[in-house]
Design a protein around this motif. Sequence first.
Motif, short mmCIF file in Angstrom:
data_model
loop_
_atom_site.label_atom_id
_atom_site.label_comp_id
_atom_site.label_asym_id
_atom_site.label_seq_id
_atom_site.Cartn_x
_atom_site.Cartn_y
_atom_site.Cartn_z
N SER A 143 0.82 -1.20 0.00
CA SER A 143 0.00 0.00 0.00
C SER A 143 0.86 1.25 0.00
CB SER A 143 -0.91 0.01 1.23
OG SER A 143 -1.61 1.23 1.32
N LEU A 144 0.42 2.23 -0.78
CA LEU A 144 1.06 3.55 -0.76
C LEU A 144 0.23 4.53 0.07
CD1 LEU A 144 2.20 3.92 -4.49
CD2 LEU A 144 3.64 3.50 -2.49
N GLY A 145 -0.74 4.01 0.82
CA GLY A 145 -1.53 4.87 1.69
C GLY A 145 -2.36 5.86 0.90
N ALA A 146 -2.20 7.14 1.23
CA ALA A 146 -2.95 8.20 0.55
C ALA A 146 -2.57 8.30 -0.93
CB ALA A 146 -2.71 9.54 1.23
N LEU A 147 -1.45 7.70 -1.32
CA LEU A 147 -0.99 7.75 -2.71
C LEU A 147 -1.34 6.47 -3.47
CD1 LEU A 147 2.51 9.42 -2.19
CD2 LEU A 147 0.37 10.50 -2.94
N GLN A 148 -2.33 5.74 -2.99
CA GLN A 148 -2.73 4.51 -3.65
C GLN A 148 -3.07 4.76 -5.12
OE1 GLN A 148 -2.29 1.89 -1.97
NE2 GLN A 148 -3.16 0.29 -3.25
N LYS A 149 -2.58 3.87 -5.99
CA LYS A 149 -2.78 3.91 -7.45
C LYS A 149 -1.95 4.99 -8.15
CE LYS A 149 -6.70 2.95 -9.40
NZ LYS A 149 -8.11 3.01 -9.86
N THR A 150 -1.15 5.74 -7.39
CA THR A 150 -0.38 6.82 -8.03
C THR A 150 0.95 6.34 -8.60
OG1 THR A 150 0.68 7.45 -5.94
CG2 THR A 150 -1.38 8.56 -6.51
N SER A 151 1.32 5.08 -8.38
CA SER A 151 2.56 4.57 -8.95
C SER A 151 2.35 4.04 -10.36
CB SER A 151 3.18 3.48 -8.07
OG SER A 151 2.31 2.34 -8.03
N GLY A 152 1.09 3.95 -10.79
CA GLY A 152 0.76 3.46 -12.12
C GLY A 152 0.18 4.57 -12.98
N PRO A 153 -0.11 4.27 -14.24
CA PRO A 153 -0.60 5.29 -15.16
C PRO A 153 -2.10 5.53 -15.01
CG PRO A 153 -0.34 3.22 -16.31
CD PRO A 153 0.14 2.98 -14.91
N PHE A 154 -2.53 5.80 -13.78
CA PHE A 154 -3.93 6.08 -13.52
C PHE A 154 -4.15 7.58 -13.34
CE2 PHE A 154 -3.27 1.75 -11.99
CZ PHE A 154 -4.32 1.08 -12.60
N ARG A 155 -5.40 7.98 -13.41
CA ARG A 155 -5.73 9.38 -13.24
C ARG A 155 -5.25 9.92 -11.88
NH1 ARG A 155 -9.37 12.16 -16.20
NH2 ARG A 155 -10.00 14.21 -15.41
#
Length: 298
Positions: free
Chosen positions: A136-148
Amino acid sequence: MAEHKHPRPNILYIFSDQHAARVLRCDGDPVAETPNLDTIAKDGIRFSRAYCPSPVCLPSRMSMLTGLCPAEQTCWTNDDILDSGRPTWLHGLGAAGYQPILIGRMHSLGPDQLRGYVSRPIGDHSPNWPGVARRSLGALQKTSGPFRESIETSGPGQSSYRVMDQDVVKACVAFLKDHASSQDKAPFCLTASFMLPHPPYVSDPDDFASMNGRVGAPKMPHPPNAEHPWIREWRKTKGIQHVVDADVLRARTSYYGLIRELDRNVGQLLATLDDTGLAQNTLVVYVSDHGDHIGERG
Protein backbone atom coordinates in the motif's frame (compact mmCIF):
# COMPACT_ATOMS: atom_id res chain seq x y z
CA MET A 1 47.58 -17.38 -11.80
CA ALA A 2 49.39 -14.54 -13.54
CA GLU A 3 48.87 -11.10 -12.05
CA HIS A 4 47.02 -8.53 -14.09
CA LYS A 5 49.40 -5.97 -15.56
CA HIS A 6 46.80 -3.27 -15.01
CA PRO A 7 44.38 -3.48 -12.08
CA ARG A 8 40.82 -4.17 -13.14
CA PRO A 9 38.51 -1.21 -12.51
CA ASN A 10 35.78 -1.03 -9.95
CA ILE A 11 32.30 -0.70 -11.43
CA LEU A 12 29.58 1.59 -10.09
CA TYR A 13 26.40 0.87 -12.05
CA ILE A 14 23.74 3.48 -11.26
CA PHE A 15 20.26 2.40 -12.30
CA SER A 16 17.17 4.62 -12.14
CA ASP A 17 13.52 3.93 -12.89
CA GLN A 18 11.55 5.75 -15.59
CA HIS A 19 13.96 8.60 -16.34
CA ALA A 20 13.21 10.04 -19.78
CA ALA A 21 16.57 10.55 -21.47
CA ARG A 22 15.54 13.94 -22.83
CA VAL A 23 15.12 15.35 -19.30
CA LEU A 24 18.83 16.01 -18.91
CA ARG A 25 20.65 19.30 -19.22
CA CYS A 26 23.36 17.54 -21.26
CA ASP A 27 20.65 16.43 -23.71
CA GLY A 28 19.57 20.01 -24.26
CA ASP A 29 16.77 20.38 -21.71
CA PRO A 30 17.18 23.96 -20.46
CA VAL A 31 15.13 23.35 -17.31
CA ALA A 32 16.43 20.01 -15.99
CA GLU A 33 18.79 20.35 -13.02
CA THR A 34 21.15 17.42 -13.51
CA PRO A 35 24.69 18.67 -12.80
CA ASN A 36 25.98 15.33 -11.54
CA LEU A 37 24.58 13.28 -14.40
CA ASP A 38 25.93 15.95 -16.77
CA THR A 39 29.37 15.47 -15.21
CA ILE A 40 29.24 11.73 -15.94
CA ALA A 41 28.33 12.54 -19.54
CA LYS A 42 31.02 15.21 -19.89
CA ASP A 43 33.79 13.04 -18.47
CA GLY A 44 32.78 9.94 -20.41
CA ILE A 45 30.59 8.82 -23.29
CA ARG A 46 26.87 9.48 -23.70
CA PHE A 47 25.02 6.89 -25.75
CA SER A 48 22.43 9.17 -27.35
CA ARG A 49 21.05 6.39 -29.56
CA ALA A 50 20.71 3.62 -27.03
CA TYR A 51 17.14 2.38 -26.59
CA CYS A 52 15.46 0.21 -24.00
CA PRO A 53 13.78 -2.89 -25.49
CA SER A 54 10.45 -2.34 -23.71
CA PRO A 55 8.48 0.59 -22.26
CA VAL A 56 7.55 -1.62 -19.30
CA CYS A 57 9.74 -2.01 -16.21
CA LEU A 58 10.19 -5.75 -15.69
CA PRO A 59 10.83 -6.89 -19.29
CA SER A 60 13.20 -3.98 -19.86
CA ARG A 61 15.08 -4.76 -16.65
CA MET A 62 15.35 -8.47 -17.40
CA SER A 63 16.71 -7.54 -20.83
CA MET A 64 19.25 -5.33 -19.09
CA LEU A 65 20.37 -8.37 -17.09
CA THR A 66 20.47 -10.90 -19.92
CA GLY A 67 21.19 -8.82 -23.02
CA LEU A 68 18.19 -10.46 -24.72
CA CYS A 69 15.06 -8.92 -26.19
CA PRO A 70 11.78 -9.59 -24.33
CA ALA A 71 10.65 -12.06 -27.01
CA GLU A 72 13.85 -14.08 -26.57
CA GLN A 73 13.40 -14.41 -22.82
CA THR A 74 9.56 -14.55 -22.80
CA CYS A 75 9.22 -11.63 -20.40
CA TRP A 76 6.56 -9.29 -21.77
CA THR A 77 4.80 -7.82 -18.73
CA ASN A 78 5.40 -6.89 -15.11
CA ASP A 79 3.95 -10.28 -14.11
CA ASP A 80 6.41 -12.50 -16.00
CA ILE A 81 9.19 -14.53 -14.38
CA LEU A 82 12.56 -14.77 -16.09
CA ASP A 83 13.86 -18.34 -16.39
CA SER A 84 16.64 -18.68 -13.80
CA GLY A 85 18.60 -20.71 -16.35
CA ARG A 86 19.25 -17.49 -18.26
CA PRO A 87 22.75 -16.21 -17.47
CA THR A 88 23.18 -12.51 -16.73
CA TRP A 89 26.13 -10.19 -17.07
CA LEU A 90 26.47 -10.45 -13.28
CA HIS A 91 27.14 -14.17 -13.61
CA GLY A 92 29.85 -13.26 -16.12
CA LEU A 93 31.42 -10.78 -13.74
CA GLY A 94 31.33 -13.37 -10.97
CA ALA A 95 33.19 -15.81 -13.21
CA ALA A 96 35.75 -13.06 -13.85
CA GLY A 97 36.47 -12.64 -10.15
CA TYR A 98 34.12 -9.78 -9.21
CA GLN A 99 31.54 -10.02 -6.45
CA PRO A 100 28.52 -8.11 -7.78
CA ILE A 101 26.50 -6.30 -5.10
CA LEU A 102 22.98 -4.92 -5.63
CA ILE A 103 21.56 -2.26 -3.34
CA GLY A 104 17.98 -1.37 -4.17
CA ARG A 105 15.51 -2.16 -6.91
CA MET A 106 15.72 -4.97 -9.46
CA HIS A 107 12.01 -5.80 -10.09
CA SER A 108 12.60 -9.50 -10.66
CA LEU A 109 9.69 -11.84 -9.96
CA GLY A 110 10.01 -15.38 -8.70
CA PRO A 111 12.35 -17.29 -6.40
CA ASP A 112 15.57 -15.94 -7.93
CA GLN A 113 16.10 -12.58 -6.28
CA LEU A 114 19.83 -12.38 -7.01
CA ARG A 115 20.19 -13.07 -10.75
CA GLY A 116 23.96 -13.34 -10.44
CA TYR A 117 24.45 -10.84 -7.63
CA VAL A 118 26.07 -12.29 -4.52
CA SER A 119 24.60 -9.84 -2.03
CA ARG A 120 21.55 -7.58 -1.86
CA PRO A 121 21.25 -5.56 1.36
CA ILE A 122 18.12 -3.66 0.25
CA GLY A 123 15.44 -5.36 -1.82
CA ASP A 124 12.47 -4.16 -3.87
CA HIS A 125 9.63 -1.90 -2.90
CA SER A 126 7.16 -4.07 -4.82
CA PRO A 127 6.29 -7.76 -4.18
CA ASN A 128 8.55 -10.49 -5.53
CA TRP A 129 5.69 -12.69 -6.72
CA PRO A 130 2.98 -12.16 -9.37
CA GLY A 131 -0.68 -12.18 -8.39
CA VAL A 132 -0.25 -10.99 -4.80
CA ALA A 133 -1.48 -7.73 -3.31
CA ARG A 134 0.73 -4.72 -3.94
CA ARG A 135 2.18 -2.87 -1.00
CA SER A 136 0.00 0.00 0.00
CA LEU A 137 1.06 3.55 -0.76
CA GLY A 138 -1.53 4.87 1.69
CA ALA A 139 -2.95 8.20 0.55
CA LEU A 140 -0.99 7.75 -2.71
CA GLN A 141 -2.73 4.51 -3.65
CA LYS A 142 -2.78 3.91 -7.45
CA THR A 143 -0.38 6.82 -8.03
CA SER A 144 2.56 4.57 -8.95
CA GLY A 145 0.76 3.46 -12.12
CA PRO A 146 -0.60 5.29 -15.16
CA PHE A 147 -3.93 6.08 -13.52
CA ARG A 148 -5.73 9.38 -13.24
CA GLU A 149 -4.89 9.46 -9.54
CA SER A 150 -1.18 9.74 -10.33
CA ILE A 151 -1.82 13.05 -12.09
CA GLU A 152 -4.44 14.52 -9.77
CA THR A 153 -2.51 13.68 -6.58
CA SER A 154 0.82 15.05 -7.87
CA GLY A 155 2.75 17.86 -6.25
CA PRO A 156 5.04 18.53 -3.28
CA GLY A 157 5.13 15.97 -0.48
CA GLN A 158 6.62 12.67 0.62
CA SER A 159 6.40 9.12 -0.71
CA SER A 160 7.83 5.79 0.36
CA TYR A 161 9.73 5.62 -2.94
CA ARG A 162 11.72 8.70 -1.96
CA VAL A 163 12.39 7.23 1.48
CA MET A 164 13.64 3.98 -0.06
CA ASP A 165 16.07 5.88 -2.28
CA GLN A 166 17.44 7.72 0.73
CA ASP A 167 18.16 4.35 2.34
CA VAL A 168 19.80 3.14 -0.88
CA VAL A 169 22.12 6.16 -0.91
CA LYS A 170 23.14 5.62 2.71
CA ALA A 171 23.84 1.91 2.13
CA CYS A 172 25.85 2.60 -1.04
CA VAL A 173 27.93 5.31 0.62
CA ALA A 174 28.63 2.95 3.54
CA PHE A 175 29.66 0.18 1.15
CA LEU A 176 32.07 2.45 -0.74
CA LYS A 177 33.66 3.75 2.47
CA ASP A 178 34.01 0.25 3.89
CA HIS A 179 35.64 -0.99 0.69
CA ALA A 180 38.07 1.92 0.61
CA SER A 181 39.14 1.32 4.21
CA SER A 182 39.36 -2.48 3.98
CA GLN A 183 42.40 -4.57 3.18
CA ASP A 184 40.52 -6.27 0.33
CA LYS A 185 41.82 -4.72 -2.86
CA ALA A 186 39.75 -6.88 -5.18
CA PRO A 187 37.63 -4.72 -7.50
CA PHE A 188 33.98 -4.23 -6.65
CA CYS A 189 30.89 -4.11 -8.82
CA LEU A 190 28.15 -2.14 -7.06
CA THR A 191 24.72 -1.58 -8.59
CA ALA A 192 23.02 1.40 -6.93
CA SER A 193 19.42 1.03 -8.04
CA PHE A 194 16.94 3.84 -7.39
CA MET A 195 13.14 4.09 -7.56
CA LEU A 196 13.13 7.72 -8.73
CA PRO A 197 11.85 9.36 -10.83
CA HIS A 198 9.14 6.69 -11.01
CA PRO A 199 5.75 8.07 -9.94
CA PRO A 200 4.07 8.92 -7.57
CA TYR A 201 4.69 12.37 -9.03
CA VAL A 202 5.28 13.64 -5.50
CA SER A 203 8.57 15.45 -5.00
CA ASP A 204 10.41 17.10 -2.16
CA PRO A 205 8.75 20.48 -1.45
CA ASP A 206 12.02 22.35 -2.00
CA ASP A 207 12.63 20.56 -5.31
CA PHE A 208 9.07 21.24 -6.41
CA ALA A 209 9.42 24.92 -5.51
CA SER A 210 12.70 25.12 -7.42
CA MET A 211 11.07 23.77 -10.59
CA ASN A 212 7.69 25.44 -10.20
CA GLY A 213 6.97 27.97 -12.93
CA ARG A 214 9.90 26.78 -15.04
CA VAL A 215 8.53 23.53 -16.47
CA GLY A 216 6.37 24.17 -19.51
CA ALA A 217 3.43 22.28 -20.97
CA PRO A 218 3.96 19.25 -23.23
CA LYS A 219 5.08 20.11 -26.75
CA MET A 220 2.61 17.54 -28.16
CA PRO A 221 -0.21 17.56 -25.59
CA HIS A 222 -2.73 15.56 -27.62
CA PRO A 223 -2.64 11.98 -28.93
CA PRO A 224 -2.28 11.56 -32.69
CA ASN A 225 -5.42 11.29 -34.80
CA ALA A 226 -4.37 7.84 -35.98
CA GLU A 227 -3.88 6.49 -32.46
CA HIS A 228 -4.10 2.71 -32.29
CA PRO A 229 -7.50 1.48 -31.02
CA TRP A 230 -5.84 -0.50 -28.24
CA ILE A 231 -4.11 2.62 -26.94
CA ARG A 232 -7.41 4.52 -27.04
CA GLU A 233 -9.05 1.78 -25.00
CA TRP A 234 -6.11 1.72 -22.58
CA ARG A 235 -6.41 5.49 -22.12
CA LYS A 236 -10.13 5.08 -21.37
CA THR A 237 -9.48 2.26 -18.88
CA LYS A 238 -6.96 4.40 -17.00
CA GLY A 239 -9.31 7.38 -16.99
CA ILE A 240 -6.90 9.77 -18.67
CA GLN A 241 -8.81 10.72 -21.84
CA HIS A 242 -9.38 14.24 -20.53
CA VAL A 243 -7.00 15.74 -17.97
CA VAL A 244 -7.00 19.33 -16.74
CA ASP A 245 -3.98 21.33 -17.94
CA ALA A 246 -3.13 22.45 -14.41
CA ASP A 247 -2.88 18.83 -13.26
CA VAL A 248 -0.61 17.94 -16.18
CA LEU A 249 1.68 20.87 -15.45
CA ARG A 250 1.86 20.06 -11.74
CA ALA A 251 2.71 16.41 -12.45
CA ARG A 252 5.41 17.45 -14.93
CA THR A 253 6.86 19.92 -12.44
CA SER A 254 7.01 17.24 -9.76
CA TYR A 255 8.66 14.81 -12.19
CA TYR A 256 11.42 17.36 -12.79
CA GLY A 257 11.69 17.70 -9.01
CA LEU A 258 12.15 13.94 -8.65
CA ILE A 259 14.94 14.03 -11.22
CA ARG A 260 16.55 16.87 -9.28
CA GLU A 261 16.54 14.61 -6.20
CA LEU A 262 17.83 11.64 -8.18
CA ASP A 263 20.71 13.75 -9.47
CA ARG A 264 21.50 14.83 -5.91
CA ASN A 265 21.62 11.18 -4.85
CA VAL A 266 24.00 10.43 -7.72
CA GLY A 267 26.12 13.36 -6.57
CA GLN A 268 26.53 11.77 -3.14
CA LEU A 269 27.88 8.61 -4.74
CA LEU A 270 30.31 10.54 -6.96
CA ALA A 271 31.48 12.63 -4.00
CA THR A 272 32.11 9.46 -1.98
CA LEU A 273 34.23 8.06 -4.81
CA ASP A 274 36.28 11.27 -4.78
CA ASP A 275 36.58 11.43 -0.99
CA THR A 276 37.73 7.82 -0.66
CA GLY A 277 40.17 7.90 -3.57
CA LEU A 278 38.16 5.30 -5.48
CA ALA A 279 37.27 7.61 -8.36
CA GLN A 280 40.56 7.08 -10.21
CA ASN A 281 39.88 3.39 -10.76
CA THR A 282 36.09 3.19 -10.93
CA LEU A 283 34.01 2.92 -14.09
CA VAL A 284 30.72 4.77 -13.54
CA VAL A 285 27.72 3.83 -15.69
CA TYR A 286 24.29 5.48 -15.55
CA VAL A 287 21.20 3.90 -17.15
CA SER A 288 17.42 3.88 -16.72
CA ASP A 289 14.97 1.10 -17.49
CA HIS A 290 12.71 3.28 -19.67
CA GLY A 291 11.35 6.81 -19.95
CA ASP A 292 8.11 8.64 -19.26
CA HIS A 293 5.86 10.55 -21.63
CA ILE A 294 5.03 13.06 -18.83
CA GLY A 295 2.08 14.34 -20.80
CA GLU A 296 3.43 14.14 -24.34
CA ARG A 297 0.80 12.76 -26.76
CA GLY A 298 -1.74 12.92 -23.97
